[in-house]
Design a protein around this motif. Structure first.
Motif, short mmCIF file in Angstrom:
data_model
loop_
_atom_site.label_atom_id
_atom_site.label_comp_id
_atom_site.label_asym_id
_atom_site.label_seq_id
_atom_site.Cartn_x
_atom_site.Cartn_y
_atom_site.Cartn_z
N ALA A 546 49.64 33.22 42.58
CA ALA A 546 48.93 33.91 43.65
C ALA A 546 47.67 33.14 44.05
O ALA A 546 47.38 32.96 45.24
CB ALA A 546 48.57 35.33 43.20
N ALA A 550 46.83 31.33 47.56
CA ALA A 550 45.67 31.78 48.33
C ALA A 550 44.70 30.65 48.61
O ALA A 550 44.23 30.48 49.74
CB ALA A 550 44.96 32.92 47.57
N ARG A 556 49.93 33.76 53.12
CA ARG A 556 49.30 35.00 52.69
C ARG A 556 50.33 35.91 52.02
O ARG A 556 50.04 36.54 50.99
CB ARG A 556 48.68 35.72 53.89
CG ARG A 556 48.08 37.07 53.54
CD ARG A 556 47.69 37.85 54.79
NE ARG A 556 47.11 39.13 54.43
CZ ARG A 556 47.82 40.22 54.10
NH1 ARG A 556 49.15 40.15 54.09
NH2 ARG A 556 47.21 41.34 53.79
N ASP A 557 51.52 36.00 52.55
CA ASP A 557 52.54 36.89 52.00
C ASP A 557 52.90 36.51 50.56
O ASP A 557 53.05 37.37 49.70
CB ASP A 557 53.80 36.87 52.87
CG ASP A 557 53.56 37.52 54.24
OD1 ASP A 557 52.57 38.26 54.37
OD2 ASP A 557 54.35 37.26 55.16
N VAL A 560 50.02 37.49 48.18
CA VAL A 560 49.95 38.93 47.92
C VAL A 560 51.12 39.36 47.04
O VAL A 560 50.96 40.15 46.10
CB VAL A 560 49.96 39.71 49.25
CG1 VAL A 560 50.11 41.20 49.00
CG2 VAL A 560 48.69 39.42 50.03
N GLU A 561 52.29 38.82 47.32
CA GLU A 561 53.48 39.18 46.53
C GLU A 561 53.28 38.81 45.06
O GLU A 561 53.52 39.62 44.16
CB GLU A 561 54.70 38.46 47.11
CG GLU A 561 55.99 38.71 46.33
CD GLU A 561 57.13 37.83 46.84
OE1 GLU A 561 58.17 37.80 46.17
OE2 GLU A 561 56.96 37.17 47.90
N ARG A 564 50.44 40.97 43.37
CA ARG A 564 50.86 42.34 43.06
C ARG A 564 51.80 42.37 41.87
O ARG A 564 51.74 43.28 41.03
CB ARG A 564 51.53 42.98 44.29
CG ARG A 564 50.55 43.30 45.41
CD ARG A 564 51.22 44.13 46.50
NE ARG A 564 50.31 44.45 47.57
CZ ARG A 564 49.42 45.45 47.54
NH1 ARG A 564 49.33 46.21 46.47
NH2 ARG A 564 48.63 45.66 48.58
N LEU A 586 44.12 38.62 46.20
CA LEU A 586 44.22 39.81 47.04
C LEU A 586 43.02 39.95 47.95
O LEU A 586 43.15 40.35 49.11
CB LEU A 586 44.35 41.05 46.14
CG LEU A 586 45.68 41.19 45.39
CD1 LEU A 586 45.58 42.26 44.31
CD2 LEU A 586 46.82 41.52 46.35
N ALA A 589 43.19 37.75 50.87
CA ALA A 589 44.19 38.24 51.83
C ALA A 589 43.77 39.56 52.46
O ALA A 589 44.57 40.20 53.15
CB ALA A 589 45.53 38.42 51.11
N GLU A 591 43.27 42.38 51.05
CA GLU A 591 43.82 43.56 50.37
C GLU A 591 42.71 44.12 49.47
O GLU A 591 42.75 44.03 48.24
CB GLU A 591 45.05 43.16 49.55
CG GLU A 591 46.21 42.64 50.37
CD GLU A 591 46.91 43.78 51.12
OE1 GLU A 591 46.81 44.94 50.69
OE2 GLU A 591 47.56 43.48 52.14
N THR A 767 45.06 35.95 58.58
CA THR A 767 44.43 37.26 58.50
C THR A 767 43.51 37.47 59.69
O THR A 767 43.05 36.51 60.33
CB THR A 767 43.61 37.41 57.21
OG1 THR A 767 42.55 36.45 57.22
CG2 THR A 767 44.46 37.21 55.98
#
Length: 944
Positions: A546, A550, A556-557, A560-561, A564, A586, A589, A591, A767
């Motif tokens: 991640a 980043a 970005r996807d 985040v995936e 998480r 996160l 991104a 989040e 973003t």
């Protein structure tokens, strides 16, 4: 000096329900409902005092009371004690009644076992004599210490109760908790009868203890004193009275000074009682007592096995220790009592007991952490089986978040196999949670022991991530870089590819990413990255994936995936850094809520260093979300948490965040004071913290109006970012700040390449924040209508993002541009919004500038609040204050005569302004902001 307490003075405090129950049993017995009541509780709880009340009440109602105590095991000894206790009323003939009953007893026989045939005529004769008494008056038999009663007495009491239906009879017995009856079978038979009622005595509650204190001293008792007294004495009346008497003898009252002495007096009293009991005990009991101290528990089977004594002797020892206050209500040993129990023995004997206890508990299948506690007390090199147990105990400690304890276990296990680099790595990871500086040499030792490049790379990755923001000597940093870069020559498939992925992420963090061509490595995803719950290695892999995605700013996807998945799979034994790493991805991104939740989990139950990292991350997220006051409270708490436990050199990143917050609050001189006393990252720090440091310094210089110095520092930040291989446009957006500075000093041409560079990175990351920053940078530089359109686009994009401070900056820039373009009415609209948004989120410097420009444009607005509390309106402050006091939304609405929906709206705005997400964070945020303001006021002004 407070007067001494007389235990039987006045009414019994805290025993209203027990006295009522006893009185009810006595009244029922007088009415012909024969029965028995058994008072149970630990020594000193007040059983004898309650029996005295029962005795007095029964005599007042004309009953014959026979009262005996301390019987022994000899036949009929309990009845002899009872009959000798007759004649309690002066001038009464009760003594002769007792003598007449005693005449039916056989001669005293010390060792004769109970024989029903022999006892039958005695029982009948005694029953007839007792029945004749009960035809004239009620009979009350009170026997203290009933568990010590002989079998003959218990059997006759059972016999009497079964044959006394309709007769005025009450039998009252006491039994100490944990005491083994002298005649277990007879005791069980008696207490199993339906006419026997147990009456357990609980510890005194706080109000009753406060009442005892009131009898002890006429001075008002401070609440803290009573609380300490309850904690030290456990609500035991006798212990409480003894402690108060000792405290009075020392000249203390029920105040703060007295409260400070309570724990010491409690420990001293308990230790003295233990020593007195041991001095009077036989050698067997003393051996069992030592076993209890070593085990830390009163389980008689384990005590008997460890001490090598019969189980009934272990029972006697446990009862004795309970009576002298050595045991807690749960059967554990008080620390002060444990010291006293072991004081008379020698260290060698104690070590032998610990070794024997470890083997005993291991053979019994007890949990590894129970066994390990004893192994830690055994000198010498642990045997192989001991090392296995210690490692298992460390795993359990890690799952519970007790990393310091896990490190102790692992350090002891390492004595068995000092050349095991995997075990040494595990020790280093555990140490890094609480003391990263101490972990560094352990990481280096593991690195030196590892021969395979892959093992060395894994150790280097762990070190780089676990010791985030820890300054390393250049030689140490070079060792890490060498181990990481050598792994790039490994295989390209399976674990080799995944390891190389982690290595490149670590190189990004350490600032060596560009040299390793970070962007050339493909991103693995899909089934290869499926993780199991609490699989630490895979969780770390996900977190690194991640962060890599980043910081590289490509997907970005994907970031985040992976983040998480890491957060979802992290279990309690997972170290803090994977959660902090995932939270960083996160946050980049946008989040925000997920990032805050991950940081909260990382800090929960962690050591000071992990809490500091998590607190710094929390402050960064809050700052990025425009919750300036909350960010300041969070980062100051993070600094305070570690400042007393570690090196100031470890606080570069937190101080950089604090400086950035202070710049936004319009306190750039204080920001520079913070930075001037901060360790420069340089070659010993990580690339990420160096970027934060340089960005904060550049913003502080620009706030002072020094454009040249600001641009130089911002370009240095860009250089470090480029060397590290970080291409995320929002991690440290030096390029956007540089464009705004260049536009302000009318050097727009110099910023065109930067704006294009930022726009390219922003389009790739995608973003709203990144795209909005790119539009803001471009719009600030572009002339005429083009610039206005791009600034309007920036306002639109940033308003849809969590970046409230950046949104306010875009509104300000657009308002300023409109004013310069001759549109004061349009300028006022955007400047008013900029002032409100910036003031609401705590960016007071920008809010002040926007307000001044608004007035220049012909608008009006009141002064801007200059404190965290001042960010809230009067209504918001009232609602927040009631919420902190514990009032519900409905109660707040009733108090303020508003609707519940209005209260909810106010709280939503308060949460946003202070950067909290739950009601329980309000008090901390308000208090932290107040403390920060006080500390800021106390800071000396910068030199010059």
């Amino acid at each position: 000096m407070p007067r001494a307490v007389i235990p039987d003075q006045g009414s019994i405090l805290g025993r209203t329900s027990e006295l009522a129950a006893l009185s009810g049993h006595a009244g029922s017995g007088r009415r012909g409902n024969a029965g028995c009541v058994v008072l149970t509780g630990p020594a000193g709880i007040g059983k004898t005092r309650l029996l005295a009340e029962l005795r007095a009440e029964s005599i007042r109602h004309g009953a014959l009371v026979l009262h005996g105590e301390r019987p022994d095991r000899a036949g009929y000894s309990g009845l002899r004690a009872l009959f000798a206790g007759a004649g309690t009323v002066p001038g009464d003939a009760d003594a002769s009644v007792g003598a007449a009953l005693a005449a039916h007893l056989p001669d005293r026989q010390e060792s004769r076992a109970f024989d029903p045939a022999e006892a039958c005529p005695v029982f009948h004769g005694l029953y007839r004599a007792a029945a004749r008494v009960m035809t004239d008056r009620p009979l009350v038999l009170i026997l203290d210490d009933g568990e010590a009663c002989d079998e003959h007495t218990l059997r006759w009491l059972d016999f009497l109760l079964r044959r006394s239906a309709g007769l005025p009879l009450l039998v009252a017995l006491t039994r100490r908790d944990g005491a083994r009856p002298a005649a277990p079978a007879a005791w069980i038979d008696l207490t199993a009868d339906p006419f026997v009622s147990p009456l357990p005595l609980a510890p005194l509650d706080r109000a009753a203890v406060a009442g005892l204190v009131g009898r002890w001293s006429p001075a008002p008792a401070e609440p803290a004193f009573v609380d300490h007294l309850v904690e030290v004495c456990g609500g035991n009346p006798r212990t409480t009275l003894h402690i108060l008497d000792e405290l009075g003898a020392l000249g203390h009252g029920p105040d703060g000074a007295g409260a400070d002495r309570l724990a010491e007096l409690g420990a001293r009293t308990r230790a003295r009682a233990v020593r007195t009991a041991l001095d009077a005990a036989c050698a067997t009991v003393r051996a069992a007592a030592a076993a209890v101290a070593v085990l830390g528990t009163a389980r008689t089977d384990l005590v008997a096995g460890l001490a090598g004594v019969p189980e009934h002797r272990a029972d006697e020892t446990v009862v004795m220790l309970g009576e002298c206050g050595a045991l807690t209500a749960d059967g554990d040993v008080h620390p002060a009592a444990r010291t006293a129990l072991l004081a008379s023995g020698d260290g060698l004997r104690t070590a032998e007991l610990h070794a024997k206890a470890a083997l005993l508990l291991s053979d019994a299948g007890r949990p590894a952490e129970q066994v390990a506690r004893h192994l830690m007390e055994v000198p010498g090199i642990p045997q192989p089986w001991m090392a296995v147990v210690l490692c298992d105990a460390a795993t359990a400690a890690e799952r519970g978040g007790a990393f310091a304890l896990a490190a102790d276990y692992l350090h002891r296990a390492l004595d068995t196999t000092p050349e095991d680099h995997r075990l040494r790595l595990r020790l280093a990871v555990a140490l890094a949670q609480t003391d990263p500086l101490a972990a560094v040499p352990v990481f280096r030792a593991a690195l030196a022991l590892a021969a395979e490049p892959a093992d060395r790379a894994r150790i280097a990755v762990e070190c780089a991530m676990a010791c985030l923001a820890v300054p390393l000597a250049p030689a140490h940093r070079a060792e890490l870089a060498d181990a990481l870069e050598r792994a790039l020559d490994g295989p390209d498939e399976g674990w080799g590819l995944r390891l190389r992925w982690q290595v490149r992420t670590a190189l990004l963090v350490t600032g060596r990413g560009r040299a390793s061509a970070v962007a050339t490595l493909p991103v693995p995803r899909g089934a290869a990255f499926t993780v199991a719950q609490d699989d630490a290695a895979n969780v770390q892999e996900q977190a690194l994936a991640a962060l890599r995605a980043a910081l590289a700013g490509h997907s970005r996807d994907l970031a985040v995936e992976a983040a998480r998945r890491a957060v979802d799979a992290a279990g309690p034994s997972c170290p803090g850094w994977p959660l902090i790493t995932a939270a960083t991805a996160l946050a980049l991104a946008d989040e925000t809520d997920a990032a805050m939740a991950a940081l909260d989990r990382a800090a929960r139950g962690a050591g000071p260093w992990t809490r500091t990292l998590a607190g710094t991350g929390r402050a960064l997220v809050l700052h990025r979300a425009g919750a300036i006051a909350g960010a300041e409270a969070a980062v100051r708490a993070a600094i305070d948490d570690f400042a007393t436990a570690g090196s100031e050199a470890c606080l570069t990143a937190p101080r950089a965040v604090l400086a950035a917050v202070l710049v936004d609050r319009g306190e750039s001189h204080r920001a520079e004071a913070v930075l001037s006393g901060t360790h420069r990252p340089g070659a010993g720090g990580t690339g990420l913290e160096e970027q934060l440091h340089l960005l904060a310094r550049g913003r502080a210089r620009w706030a002072h109006g020094d454009a040249d110095a600001a641009l130089r520092l911002l370009r240095d930040c860009g250089r470090v970012q480029d060397e590290a291989g970080v291409t995320n446009p929002v991690f440290a957006p030096w390029w956007a700040d540089s464009c705004l500075v260049l536009a302000a000093v009318r050097r727009s041409t110099e910023g065109r390449a930067l704006a294009e560079h930022g726009a390219e990175l922003a389009a790739r990351w995608g973003t709203a924040r990144a795209l909005g920053l790119a539009a803001l940078a471009d719009g600030a530089l572009a002339p005429g209508r083009t610039g206005l359109d791009r600034l309007a686009e920036a306002v639109h994009l940033l308003a849809a993002s969590p970046a409230r401070a950046e949104h306010a900056r875009a509104e300000y820039s657009l308002g300023r541009a409109l004013l310069l373009a001759g549109d004061p009415a349009g300028a006022r609209e955007h400047l008013r919004t900029a002032t409100a948004v910036a003031g609401g989120c705590g960016a007071l410097g920008l809010a002040g500038a926007a307000r001044r420009l608004l007035i220049t444009a012909g608008g009006r607005m009141p002064e801007i609040a200059t404190s965290a509390a001042g960010l809230l309106t009067g209504a918001e402050l009232r609602v927040a204050g009631l919420a902190v006091d514990g009032a519900s939304n409905r109660q707040i609405a009733r108090t303020l005569f508003v609707t519940v929906r209005t209260v909810e709206s106010h709280l939503t705005r308060v949460y946003r302004k202070l950067g909290v997400t739950r009601r329980d964070g309000l008090a901390t945020a308000l208090d932290g902001a107040r403390r920060g303001a006080v500390r800021a006021a106390e800071e000396p002004p910068p030199a010059g």
